[in-house]
Design a protein around this motif. Structure first.
Motif, PDB file in Angstrom:
ATOM      1  N   CYS A  21       0.831  12.981  -2.399  1.00  0.00           N
ATOM      2  CA  CYS A  21       1.714  12.080  -1.659  1.00  0.00           C
ATOM      3  C   CYS A  21       3.119  12.685  -1.535  1.00  0.00           C
ATOM      4  N   PRO A  22       3.300  13.627  -0.612  1.00  0.00           N
ATOM      5  CA  PRO A  22       4.598  14.299  -0.469  1.00  0.00           C
ATOM      6  C   PRO A  22       5.707  13.372   0.031  1.00  0.00           C
ATOM      7  N   GLN A  23       5.342  12.196   0.526  1.00  0.00           N
ATOM      8  CA  GLN A  23       6.357  11.229   0.966  1.00  0.00           C
ATOM      9  C   GLN A  23       7.087  10.602  -0.232  1.00  0.00           C
ATOM     10  N   THR A  36      11.091  10.965  -4.872  1.00  0.00           N
ATOM     11  CA  THR A  36      12.098  10.984  -3.810  1.00  0.00           C
ATOM     12  C   THR A  36      12.178   9.641  -3.083  1.00  0.00           C
ATOM     13  N   ASN A  37      11.183   8.802  -3.308  1.00  0.00           N
ATOM     14  CA  ASN A  37      11.155   7.483  -2.674  1.00  0.00           C
ATOM     15  C   ASN A  37      10.614   6.503  -3.704  1.00  0.00           C
ATOM     16  N   ALA A  38      11.510   5.844  -4.426  1.00  0.00           N
ATOM     17  CA  ALA A  38      11.113   5.011  -5.560  1.00  0.00           C
ATOM     18  C   ALA A  38      10.546   3.657  -5.154  1.00  0.00           C
ATOM     19  N   PRO A  40       8.295   2.973  -2.201  1.00  0.00           N
ATOM     20  CA  PRO A  40       7.583   3.343  -0.976  1.00  0.00           C
ATOM     21  C   PRO A  40       6.912   2.160  -0.284  1.00  0.00           C
ATOM     22  N   ASP A  41       6.677   2.348   0.984  1.00  0.00           N
ATOM     23  CA  ASP A  41       5.987   1.346   1.785  1.00  0.00           C
ATOM     24  C   ASP A  41       4.559   1.141   1.269  1.00  0.00           C
ATOM     25  N   GLU A  42       4.072  -0.065   1.457  1.00  0.00           N
ATOM     26  CA  GLU A  42       2.708  -0.384   1.014  1.00  0.00           C
ATOM     27  C   GLU A  42       1.665   0.539   1.635  1.00  0.00           C
ATOM     28  N   SER A  43       1.966   1.082   2.788  1.00  0.00           N
ATOM     29  CA  SER A  43       1.005   1.977   3.446  1.00  0.00           C
ATOM     30  C   SER A  43       0.747   3.238   2.620  1.00  0.00           C
TER      31      SER A  43
END
Ligand code: SF4
Length: 64
Positions: A21-23, A36-38, A40-43
């Motif tokens: 999950c590189p996002q 980097t994104n604490a 994240p979107d449910e998607s």
């Protein structure tokens, strides 16, 4: 969903989470994973959960 890596100094630096999950996960200059994104979107839940399941150090924590 909230994501954290704790304790981070137990990271083995294998890059499984950043591949999965590189996002949300990246490897820093020292070769340890960072979030980097604490929040994240449910998607992204499936990918984050896969990363947590596959993390050999079992340090990826997901809070709903
Ligand atoms: S999967 Fe776990 S041990 Fe591997 S880089 Fe990510 S946090 Fe570190």
């Amino acid at each position: 969903m909230k994501v954290k890596i704790e304790p981070r100094d137990e990271c083995m630096g294998d890059g499984i989470c950043s591949d999965e999950c590189p996002q949300v996960f990246e490897m820093d200059d020292e070769g340890l994973a960072i979030v980097t994104n604490a929040e994240p979107d449910e998607s992204l839940r499936e990918a984050v959960e896969s990363a947590a399941e596959e993390c050999p150090a079992e340090i990826i924590i997901i809070e709903d």
